[in-house]
Design an enzyme around this catalytic site. Structure first.
Site, PDB file in Angstrom:
ATOM      1  N   TRP A   9      31.167 -27.303   2.556  1.00  0.00           N
ATOM      2  CA  TRP A   9      31.448 -28.603   3.190  1.00  0.00           C
ATOM      3  C   TRP A   9      30.475 -28.922   4.310  1.00  0.00           C
ATOM      4  O   TRP A   9      30.483 -30.014   4.847  1.00  0.00           O
ATOM      5  CB  TRP A   9      32.901 -28.632   3.728  1.00  0.00           C
ATOM      6  CG  TRP A   9      33.943 -28.695   2.656  1.00  0.00           C
ATOM      7  CD1 TRP A   9      33.729 -28.780   1.303  1.00  0.00           C
ATOM      8  CD2 TRP A   9      35.369 -28.689   2.829  1.00  0.00           C
ATOM      9  NE1 TRP A   9      34.934 -28.824   0.631  1.00  0.00           N
ATOM     10  CE2 TRP A   9      35.953 -28.760   1.549  1.00  0.00           C
ATOM     11  CE3 TRP A   9      36.211 -28.609   3.945  1.00  0.00           C
ATOM     12  CZ2 TRP A   9      37.337 -28.785   1.348  1.00  0.00           C
ATOM     13  CZ3 TRP A   9      37.593 -28.625   3.744  1.00  0.00           C
ATOM     14  CH2 TRP A   9      38.145 -28.712   2.463  1.00  0.00           C
ATOM     15  N   LYS A  10      29.644 -27.948   4.683  1.00  0.00           N
ATOM     16  CA  LYS A  10      28.656 -28.155   5.758  1.00  0.00           C
ATOM     17  C   LYS A  10      29.345 -28.713   7.006  1.00  0.00           C
ATOM     18  O   LYS A  10      30.471 -28.338   7.300  1.00  0.00           O
ATOM     19  CB  LYS A  10      27.507 -29.048   5.256  1.00  0.00           C
ATOM     20  CG  LYS A  10      26.932 -28.523   3.934  1.00  0.00           C
ATOM     21  CD  LYS A  10      25.638 -29.166   3.536  1.00  0.00           C
ATOM     22  CE  LYS A  10      25.167 -28.573   2.218  1.00  0.00           C
ATOM     23  NZ  LYS A  10      23.869 -29.056   1.784  1.00  0.00           N
ATOM     24  N   HIS A  96      21.498 -19.771   3.739  1.00  0.00           N
ATOM     25  CA  HIS A  96      21.429 -21.150   3.247  1.00  0.00           C
ATOM     26  C   HIS A  96      20.150 -21.806   3.754  1.00  0.00           C
ATOM     27  O   HIS A  96      19.728 -21.563   4.876  1.00  0.00           O
ATOM     28  CB  HIS A  96      22.665 -21.939   3.701  1.00  0.00           C
ATOM     29  CG  HIS A  96      22.730 -23.274   3.003  1.00  0.00           C
ATOM     30  ND1 HIS A  96      22.027 -24.358   3.463  1.00  0.00           N
ATOM     31  CD2 HIS A  96      23.361 -23.662   1.868  1.00  0.00           C
ATOM     32  CE1 HIS A  96      22.242 -25.371   2.618  1.00  0.00           C
ATOM     33  NE2 HIS A  96      23.045 -24.968   1.650  1.00  0.00           N
ATOM     34  N   GLY A 237      27.522 -28.915  -2.570  1.00  0.00           N
ATOM     35  CA  GLY A 237      27.626 -29.504  -1.237  1.00  0.00           C
ATOM     36  C   GLY A 237      28.321 -30.853  -1.303  1.00  0.00           C
ATOM     37  O   GLY A 237      29.548 -30.945  -1.367  1.00  0.00           O
ATOM     38  N   GLY A 238      27.528 -31.919  -1.329  1.00  0.00           N
ATOM     39  CA  GLY A 238      28.050 -33.290  -1.261  1.00  0.00           C
ATOM     40  C   GLY A 238      29.210 -33.567  -2.217  1.00  0.00           C
ATOM     41  O   GLY A 238      30.222 -34.165  -1.813  1.00  0.00           O
TER      42      GLY A 238
HETATM   43  P1  PGA Z   1      24.231 -30.495  -2.398  1.00  0.00           P
HETATM   44  O1  PGA Z   1      24.176 -29.193  -1.467  1.00  0.00           O
HETATM   45  O2  PGA Z   1      25.192 -30.198  -3.524  1.00  0.00           O
HETATM   46  O3  PGA Z   1      24.733 -31.601  -1.497  1.00  0.00           O
HETATM   47  O4  PGA Z   1      22.846 -30.737  -2.897  1.00  0.00           O
HETATM   48  C1  PGA Z   1      24.193 -27.899  -2.018  1.00  0.00           C
HETATM   49  C2  PGA Z   1      24.116 -26.864  -0.925  1.00  0.00           C
HETATM   50  O5  PGA Z   1      23.390 -27.089   0.058  1.00  0.00           O
HETATM   51  O6  PGA Z   1      24.772 -25.812  -0.974  1.00  0.00           O
END
Ligand code: PGA
Length: 252
Positions: A9-10, A96, A237-238
């Site tokens: 989820w960053k 990461h 991620g997104g």
């Molecule tokens: P993303 O990110 O799916 O938004 O490209 C993947 C990640 O950084 O783990």
């Protein structure tokens, strides 16, 4: 082996938003169609909420996006594994690309973090991947070899059954992260085969480790990516921020 689907989820979602997403995930996971291991990496402050909401879900773990490799002490602004375990986390992300490139974490530091987490019974998703410039200048194999051989250097003498259970590699080409540019089939096949080959060449042969693909994974491309050789799962991620979208990837 069950495919592994991980959500990063960053720096998104406050506690209420995290709880809402985790509760929606929990009800969706109850009826999950595919046999999958699910991993969620929320921001620190949401780990306890998310762990509570997902507590009853089988094959589902909660992890942290970062930690500092020391037990406790004078490390202003950092967080320990004991604090994360107390909140319900049992896995961590290491290496990461955002931490390599924005926070300048070195291969040596990443090796130290990996060793520290594994020796304290945390699982590690160890991320690797090349920048566009490195790829275009023909350095893909060199970069992956360096990231694996240096970043994992401290684990070579750990028992292989521990590594098999607690260490996962995530190949994420930096140019595909958050850009909408998913790597093509040929690029994913080539990179994953290379990663397996490099893992096999390490002391103790690490080719038993699962290798996830990450970088602009969406519900629309998840199934095709999961069908590729040497792709043992996905790091998202997104598209993991919306529970519905992430559930579609889990069920792909
Ligand atoms: P993303 O990110 O799916 O938004 O490209 C993947 C990640 O950084 O783990």
């Amino acid at each position: 082996m069950k495919k592994i689907i991980a959500a990063n989820w960053k720096m998104n979602k406050d506690r209420a938003q995290s709880r809402a997403a985790a509760e929606e995930l929990a009800s969706g996971l109850a009826g999950r169609k595919a046999e999958r291991t699910v991993m969620i990496f929320p921001p620190f402050l949401s780990i306890a909420e998310v762990s509570k909401a997902l507590g009853g879900c089988a094959d589902t773990v909660v992890g942290a996006q970062n930690f500092y490799p020391a037990e406790s002490g004078a490390y202003t602004g950092e967080i320990s594994l004991a604090m994360l375990a107390d909140a319900g986390a049992s896995w961590v992300l290491v290496g990461h690309s955002e931490r390599r490139h924005i926070l300048h974490e070195s291969d040596v530091f990443l090796a130290q973090k990996t060793q520290f987490a594994l020796s304290r019974n945390f699982g590690v998703v160890f991320c690797i991947g090349e920048t566009l410039e490195e790829r275009e200048s023909g350095k893909l194999a060199d970069v992956l070899t360096r990231q694996i051989s240096q970043g994992l250097s401290a684990v070579f003498d750990m028992p292989s059954n521990l590594l098999q259970e607690k260490l996962i590699i995530a190949y994420e080409p930096v140019w595909a992260i958050g850009t909408g540019k998913v790597a093509g089939d040929r690029e994913v096949l080539e990179a994953h085969a290379k990663v397996k080959e490099i893992l096999a060449a390490q002391p103790g042969d690490l080719s038993i480790l699962p290798v996830l693909y990450g970088g602009s994974v969406k519900p629309a491309n998840a199934q095709a990516l999961l069908a590729l050789a040497n792709v043992d799962g996905l790091l998202v991620g997104g598209a993991s921020l919306e529970a519905k979208s992430f559930l579609n990837i889990i069920n792909a």
